[in-house]
Design a protein around this motif. Structure first.
Motif, PDB file in Angstrom:
ATOM      1  N   LEU A 112      -8.814  -6.122   9.670  1.00  0.00           N
ATOM      2  CA  LEU A 112      -8.179  -6.441   8.385  1.00  0.00           C
ATOM      3  C   LEU A 112      -8.759  -5.598   7.253  1.00  0.00           C
ATOM      4  O   LEU A 112      -8.023  -5.074   6.396  1.00  0.00           O
ATOM      5  CB  LEU A 112      -8.360  -7.922   8.065  1.00  0.00           C
ATOM      6  CG  LEU A 112      -7.285  -8.890   8.564  1.00  0.00           C
ATOM      7  CD1 LEU A 112      -7.649 -10.310   8.157  1.00  0.00           C
ATOM      8  CD2 LEU A 112      -5.916  -8.521   8.019  1.00  0.00           C
ATOM      9  N   LEU A 115      -7.584  -1.962   7.405  1.00  0.00           N
ATOM     10  CA  LEU A 115      -6.181  -1.697   7.073  1.00  0.00           C
ATOM     11  C   LEU A 115      -6.028  -1.064   5.695  1.00  0.00           C
ATOM     12  O   LEU A 115      -5.032  -0.378   5.434  1.00  0.00           O
ATOM     13  CB  LEU A 115      -5.373  -2.997   7.135  1.00  0.00           C
ATOM     14  CG  LEU A 115      -5.008  -3.513   8.535  1.00  0.00           C
ATOM     15  CD1 LEU A 115      -4.280  -4.830   8.431  1.00  0.00           C
ATOM     16  CD2 LEU A 115      -4.158  -2.487   9.273  1.00  0.00           C
ATOM     17  N   HIS A 133       1.285  -1.145  10.177  1.00  0.00           N
ATOM     18  CA  HIS A 133       0.134  -1.859   9.598  1.00  0.00           C
ATOM     19  C   HIS A 133       0.494  -3.300   9.243  1.00  0.00           C
ATOM     20  O   HIS A 133      -0.372  -4.179   9.242  1.00  0.00           O
ATOM     21  CB  HIS A 133      -0.442  -1.101   8.396  1.00  0.00           C
ATOM     22  CG  HIS A 133       0.443  -1.011   7.190  1.00  0.00           C
ATOM     23  ND1 HIS A 133       0.761  -2.082   6.393  1.00  0.00           N
ATOM     24  CD2 HIS A 133       1.075   0.058   6.622  1.00  0.00           C
ATOM     25  CE1 HIS A 133       1.533  -1.707   5.397  1.00  0.00           C
ATOM     26  NE2 HIS A 133       1.741  -0.406   5.502  1.00  0.00           N
ATOM     27  N   GLU A 137      -1.607  -6.417  10.745  1.00  0.00           N
ATOM     28  CA  GLU A 137      -2.148  -7.434   9.841  1.00  0.00           C
ATOM     29  C   GLU A 137      -1.779  -8.836  10.300  1.00  0.00           C
ATOM     30  O   GLU A 137      -2.618  -9.748  10.303  1.00  0.00           O
ATOM     31  CB  GLU A 137      -1.636  -7.194   8.421  1.00  0.00           C
ATOM     32  CG  GLU A 137      -2.198  -8.174   7.402  1.00  0.00           C
ATOM     33  CD  GLU A 137      -1.738  -7.878   5.993  1.00  0.00           C
ATOM     34  OE1 GLU A 137      -2.225  -8.538   5.055  1.00  0.00           O
ATOM     35  OE2 GLU A 137      -0.871  -6.979   5.820  1.00  0.00           O
ATOM     36  N   ALA A 180       2.225 -10.503   3.940  1.00  0.00           N
ATOM     37  CA  ALA A 180       2.499  -9.581   5.046  1.00  0.00           C
ATOM     38  C   ALA A 180       3.949  -9.711   5.501  1.00  0.00           C
ATOM     39  O   ALA A 180       4.617  -8.695   5.789  1.00  0.00           O
ATOM     40  CB  ALA A 180       1.549  -9.861   6.201  1.00  0.00           C
ATOM     41  N   ARG A 195      -5.344  -8.395  -1.422  1.00  0.00           N
ATOM     42  CA  ARG A 195      -6.054  -7.741  -0.313  1.00  0.00           C
ATOM     43  C   ARG A 195      -7.555  -7.718  -0.562  1.00  0.00           C
ATOM     44  O   ARG A 195      -8.347  -7.584   0.383  1.00  0.00           O
ATOM     45  CB  ARG A 195      -5.540  -6.307  -0.125  1.00  0.00           C
ATOM     46  CG  ARG A 195      -4.112  -6.199   0.363  1.00  0.00           C
ATOM     47  CD  ARG A 195      -3.744  -4.758   0.619  1.00  0.00           C
ATOM     48  NE  ARG A 195      -3.895  -3.937  -0.564  1.00  0.00           N
ATOM     49  CZ  ARG A 195      -4.060  -2.611  -0.550  1.00  0.00           C
ATOM     50  NH1 ARG A 195      -4.123  -1.969   0.604  1.00  0.00           N
ATOM     51  NH2 ARG A 195      -4.168  -1.933  -1.677  1.00  0.00           N
ATOM     52  N   ARG A 198      -9.880 -10.124   1.477  1.00  0.00           N
ATOM     53  CA  ARG A 198     -10.115  -9.977   2.918  1.00  0.00           C
ATOM     54  C   ARG A 198     -11.578 -10.100   3.322  1.00  0.00           C
ATOM     55  O   ARG A 198     -11.862 -10.554   4.436  1.00  0.00           O
ATOM     56  CB  ARG A 198      -9.552  -8.637   3.398  1.00  0.00           C
ATOM     57  CG  ARG A 198      -8.037  -8.601   3.452  1.00  0.00           C
ATOM     58  CD  ARG A 198      -7.520  -7.225   3.802  1.00  0.00           C
ATOM     59  NE  ARG A 198      -6.068  -7.203   3.883  1.00  0.00           N
ATOM     60  CZ  ARG A 198      -5.348  -6.091   4.015  1.00  0.00           C
ATOM     61  NH1 ARG A 198      -5.954  -4.901   4.060  1.00  0.00           N
ATOM     62  NH2 ARG A 198      -4.036  -6.153   4.085  1.00  0.00           N
TER      63      ARG A 198
END
Length: 790
Positions: A112, A115, A133, A137, A180, A195, A198
């Motif tokens: 993750l 990415l 991607h 995810e 996502a 993001r 994460r």
């Protein structure tokens, strides 16, 4: 636990249908499992007439497993409210706590994070199509979501949402799954600042416990830090107001034309990045204006910033003591809970037999051999009763960390070898035991460094790179010293044996340095221009000289103690970089920086080099994750960081963009201040420990002697044939004889803390004892009224 018939069948089916979920049992324990079951059956049969009925063997197996879970929760500092409440919850608990799932969860968390390298904005080398991607995810989020579902299954909704970290993780997980899906449906990315959340998944992983503890320490240290930062900002604001009225009317001074400009520039001055530039216009007007800047820096930089470090150090020291206290008491509570599942009624007080203890260790330390289990039990059984009481079981964590070796003198490795090897071994022993051997080694290392320094001084600036590299690394003296170091390594290895030689960290370092030197010699001779950097391999052995001086030994010892903390701090810094890099990419990736700042104070830094630019600062961009990381590291160093901040403020035409850079500076300053405080605390702690602890005291702390007698083994295991002692247990003990073993443990921070906080520990235990005495009395009485818990 509730022990209904249905629950019993559920637990049995779990063990029968899901053998892969059970901990792996070591060979020694597996071979002896049948013997333990025979002993258990014999004990149960013998207890029918005179004693109350005992639980069924299957229920004892459940007790072993649950007791081991309690000990693991104490060891990992996990709250007991996450303990599985019934056998139906056990499969989900074991799945999430299995080593393979920990590894899978770690891999998903890292994927993750990675990415961000391939998602927009990303460099053309790494960028992947959106559907690729996006699918990756969702797969990673699904793996993480399985853990959340399993937690909800065994915890229930109320404990699940009471756990703050689990709740935050769940909210982040749901948010990212929705985003996502939106990206996959729209086939285009959008403003995805989420993001940056994460890192939460990595921090929650089992293998990142040190990271969570470090972050917890940061939050616990925040109150005094916030107080000091508040005072600091007040001083900066007051000086900003004064600077605006003193210098704001000067048309030649661009730094104090408004109150916001004055505050920002004095905030930057706090880091000295814009000094003396910010002072020079006012200084040109009057030399007396320098008093303003001197007084400001003296107060905020040299007084308040150092006072902030002192406050953080004091808070950190107090937090470390309190953390040790809580962990100690938490472990003791875990042992108490495990004891209630293992103890059997006895004449004087409840206690744990060897059979029950071995059943516990089968799940708590499954890789230990039965010999080690016997020695651990013997170590805990200080009174020699053949049973372990609650007070003795309290030391189970220390006992389980011991590594056991036989005290009987072993023959050297070359004793049974053929003549050449035996001759080499004897010669190596004589050389190694030569009283001037270590002195000769140190002299050869010093001579190597001196000759290298002589060659460096003689190197001419006009010499070509390959000639310099050949002179430094591939010369005759390099061959000589590489050969001497190799002979030294062979002598040590042959004298000590390979296992003892490699057990020393210094020996491993010396061996690696010698191998690196030979690689450098061969590499530079083959490709002197491409591999010239290998010249660094020659002075590596210099580190051995620092071991001679006590002060450097203290430094190295402190570094070893700090290694876990420093690795956690480094990972926290990387996760902070990731967070701010993602936010920076979302905010600033679209702004071209070349020639962006015309008619501003930083114009020259961002002008194209072909047009007379001097700084090449337009290369500092948030166009991808790696470039953003470089920019953030430049901001951490704080040298000319205000140039980057002002450049993006001008390019974005938004003065509030400066808040991003100022917040990053404050956050990194707090983290690095705590790191410095931890280094100071660890060094001071080690120095105090060395002053208060003699070599003999340290030896007793780190090693124990245990003697096993034939009579003890026969009494503990009366139905085990004596021949099995040597064949399956690994104990070569003669009839009516005894054997000795040495148990050693590593010099960890916890071991040192027990010594340094000895008086505090005694007070804590006394307080615990006075508070727990009524419960202990009830526990003892419960065994006489209800001997079979299940």
């Amino acid at each position: 636990m509730s022990r209904s018939a249905a629950a019993d069948r559920t637990y049995t089916r779990f063990h029968d249908d899901r053998p892969s979920d059970e901990p792996v049992i070591s060979a020694g324990m597996e071979e002896f499992d049948e013997i333990l079951q025979q002993e258990l059956a014999t004990n149960e049969a013998a207890s029918i007439a005179p004693h109350p009925p005992q639980p069924h063997p299957d229920l004892w197996e459940m007790n072993y497993h649950e007791a081991a879970i309690f000990l693991h929760e104490g060891e990992n500092n996990e709250k007991f409210d996450s303990h599985p409440k019934n056998p139906e919850a056990l499969p989900a608990y074991l799945m999430v706590h299995s080593s393979w799932y920990h590894g899978l969860d770690l891999a998903a968390s890292i994927v993750l994070l990675a990415l961000a390298l391939v998602e927009p904005p990303a460099g053309p080398l790494f960028q992947l199509p959106i559907f690729v991607h996006g699918a990756i995810e969702l797969v990673a989020l699904t793996i993480i979501g399985i853990e959340q579902a399993m937690k909800f299954r065994w915890l229930g909704w109320k404990p699940f949402f009471k756990h703050k970290r689990t709740t935050i993780k769940g909210v982040a997980l749901v948010t990212m799954v929705v985003e996502a899906c939106v990206v996959l449906v729209r086939q285009s990315s959008h403003f995805r600042v989420t993001r940056a959340m994460r890192p939460i998944f990595l921090m929650d992983n089992h293998h990142c416990g040190g990271v969570r503890r470090f972050i917890r320490q940061i939050f616990q240290s925040l109150p005094p830090i916030v107080d000091m930062l508040g005072l600091l900002m007040v001083i900066v604001a007051l000086y900003s107001l004064l600077a605006f009225f003193l210098f704001g009317l000067d048309p030649d001074d661009p730094y104090f034309r408004s109150l916001p400009d004055a505050f920002v520039n004095l905030f930057v001055l706090l880091t000295t990045a814009n000094f003396p530039d910010v002072m020079m216009p006012a200084y040109a007007r009057s030399r007396w204006n320098s008093i303003f800047f001197v007084s400001y820096l003296s107060i905020v930089l040299y007084l308040l910033m150092n006072l902030l470090l002192a406050v953080v150090y004091e808070a950190f020291t107090s937090i470390e003591r309190d953390k040790f206290r809580k962990l100690l008491l938490h472990k003791r509570e875990a042992v108490k809970r495990a004891f209630t599942l293992l103890a059997e009624p006895a004449a004087d007080q409840p206690s744990v037999s060897l059979v029950r203890f071995a059943g516990l260790m089968k799940y708590f330390r499954p890789k230990k051999s039965f010999r080690d289990v016997l020695l651990t039990f013997k170590f805990l059984d200080g009174e020699g009763r053949g049973r372990v009481t609650l007070s003795e079981l309290m030391d189970v964590y220390n006992a389980a960390s011991l590594r056991w070796t036989c005290r009987e003198p072993k023959q050297p490795w070359f004793a049974v070898s053929r003549s050449p090897a035996r001759l080499l071994g004897k010669l190596s022993v004589r050389l190694f035991e030569f009283r001037h051997f270590e002195t000769l080694v140190l002299v050869s290392i010093s001579a190597n460094v001196l000759l290298m320094a002589f060659r460096v001084v003689r190197t001419e600036d006009s010499e070509r790179l390959e000639h310099s590299a050949l002179s430094l690394v591939a010369s005759w003296d390099t061959f000589l010293f590489a050969t001497l170091f190799s002979v030294e390594a062979v002598v040590r290895c042959c004298a000590l044996g390979a296992s003892r030689y490699l057990a020393s960290g210094w020996n491993c370092y010396d061996l690696a340095a010698t191998v690196a030197l030979w690689v450098a010699v061969m590499g530079v001779r083959a490709r002197p221009q491409q591999l010239a950097f290998l010249v660094l391999a020659r002075p590596l052995r210099l580190m051995r000289l620092f071991k001679v001086k006590k002060r450097f030994r203290d430094v190295f010892g402190t570094l070893l103690l700090l290694m876990p903390l420093m690795s956690s701090a480094a990972l926290v810094m990387l996760l902070l970089y990731y967070f701010f890099a993602v936010v920076g990419m979302e905010l600033f990736a679209s702004f071209p920086m070349k020639n962006c700042c015309l008619n501003s104070t930083v114009e020259a830094y961002y002008r194209d080099k072909a047009e007379g630019g001097v700084g090449l600062y337009y290369l500092n961009s948030f166009s991808d994750l790696l470039s953003s990381g470089v920019v953030l590291f430049e901001l951490t160093v704080v040298n000319n960081w205000h140039v980057t901040m002002e450049g993006y403020a001008v390019a974005s035409k938004n003065a509030f963009s400066r808040l991003y850079f100022m917040t990053f500076y404050l956050v990194t300053m707090v983290v690095l201040t705590i790191v410095v405080a931890s280094i100071l605390g660890a060094f001071r702690f080690r120095i105090q420990y060395k002053e208060q602890t003699s070599k003999e005291e340290e030896r007793r702390m780190l090693s124990v002697d245990v003697h096993l007698h034939w009579e003890e083994l026969s009494a503990w295991l009366p139905h085990v044939p004596p021949t099995l002692f040597a064949e399956q247990i690994g104990l070569d003990i003669k009839a009516q004889g005894s054997t000795s073993f040495l148990g050693t443990r590593a010099r960890t921070t916890e071991v040192l803390q027990k010594k340094m906080y000895k008086e505090d520990v005694a007070r804590w235990l006394a307080e615990e004892h006075s508070a727990a005495t009524p419960n202990s009395r009830l526990l003892s009485e419960s065994w006489s009224n209800n001997p079979g818990r299940h």
